[in-house]
Design an enzyme around this catalytic site. Sequence first.
Site, PDB file in Angstrom:
ATOM      1  CG  PHE A 139      -1.817   1.254   1.228  1.00  0.00           C
ATOM      2  CD1 PHE A 139      -2.973   1.262   0.477  1.00  0.00           C
ATOM      3  CD2 PHE A 139      -1.487   2.375   1.964  1.00  0.00           C
ATOM      4  CE1 PHE A 139      -3.794   2.381   0.450  1.00  0.00           C
ATOM      5  CE2 PHE A 139      -2.300   3.497   1.947  1.00  0.00           C
ATOM      6  CZ  PHE A 139      -3.462   3.493   1.193  1.00  0.00           C
ATOM      7  CG  ASP A 224       5.804   3.405   1.504  1.00  0.00           C
ATOM      8  OD1 ASP A 224       5.929   4.053   2.559  1.00  0.00           O
ATOM      9  OD2 ASP A 224       4.717   3.273   0.915  1.00  0.00           O
ATOM     10  CE  LYS A 257       0.439   5.468   7.722  1.00  0.00           C
ATOM     11  NZ  LYS A 257      -0.902   5.993   7.914  1.00  0.00           N
TER      12      LYS A 257
END
Length: 406
Positions: A139, A224, A257
């Site tokens: 994702f 990522d 995040k």
Amino acid sequence: MDDLDAVRVREGAALMHTYRRLPVAFERGRGAWLFDGAGRAYLDGLSGLAVTGLGHAHPEVTDAVSGQAATLVHTSNLYYTRPQIALAEGLAATFGWSDARTFFCNSGAEANEAAIKLARLHGRRHRDAVHVVALTGSFHGRTLGALRVTGDPDKHRPFEPLGGWVTHVPYDDADALTAAVDDGTSAVLVEVVQGEGGVRPVPPQVLRAARAACDRVGALLIVDEVQTGLGRLGSWYGWQRALDGDPVRPDVVCLAKSLANGLPIGAIVAHGEAAKVFEPGDHATTFGGGPVVCAAALAVLGVIDRDGLLGRAAELGHRFTAGVEALSRVQPLVDGHRGRGLLQAVTLTRPVASQVVMAALDEGLIVNAVAPDAVRFAPPLILTDDEFDQMLARFGAAVTAAEQEL
């Protein structure tokens, strides 16, 4: 109509229906705890999807934000600002890259978009290569480019066609990855642990194969670390410890995040040739790297370093796996665990994760169903021993309650 019902009615009339919300409205947070309108406390075992790594309303982040907001909020990226430069320098130190350069944006999806653009630009300049190889189960975000590299066909279907510039290979098949990379490949994009894919660690041999394949054709390896970075796995970044002291070093890393503990920020950090790809006009953002979010992120880096939270995350990760193993011996619904540090999933023997999550909410614990048979934990790095024990105890009670309802 009680307060929650009133909130639901207002939300349904005012907001687009893009979320399936759980039946609670939070009013404030402090440390590892959230509080609803009635003052009930909930232990936050999810950190807002791995975002509030320092917990809620951390005093040093609050001071950094308020001080900067009272001084300078925005200038655009047409001008220099000291917090942005200081944050880029601080990030370079956490990577150990003396030649690191950073581009700041506002989210993980934007970071992945920027990394894809950088890789395609690099590939076009050197080999006319624009293809990307990514992993199934991955994702990388909801914007169109990030969605295309996401390895979940169900998320693709409503928005197809998305273009044919991505090849997905099984997340655990090193040979398939090697075979997929050719002279038309501009980048291989991987996660160290697939967060939304069920908290599944990517096997070391796949990471090694990704690095070797990129080196063979001159492509860039992008990692990522939006969900795994900034200490969650027990090191600054997952790639640094994924291979037991022999890391596969990426060319570009994507962050977001937890970088500013809840404020919107994203970043890509590159080194070597990859750090020199972008030139003025190639990519830009209005809000990315603004003074306030950079001040918050600098405070985050400082607290993680000063308080030894990398080691604390690793320690609590070991305690978590031991606790789940003990629970599995007495609770037949608990199968096992997977993950690293403080990004973990409890696997279940039946596809009832949603029921367990609701039972946990009743017990005053916030977790989420990351797969039909897996419950994700991503608690703050600042958990005390008592809070950690409470988290496992409340989860055990939730599993028992859910089992009794089956």
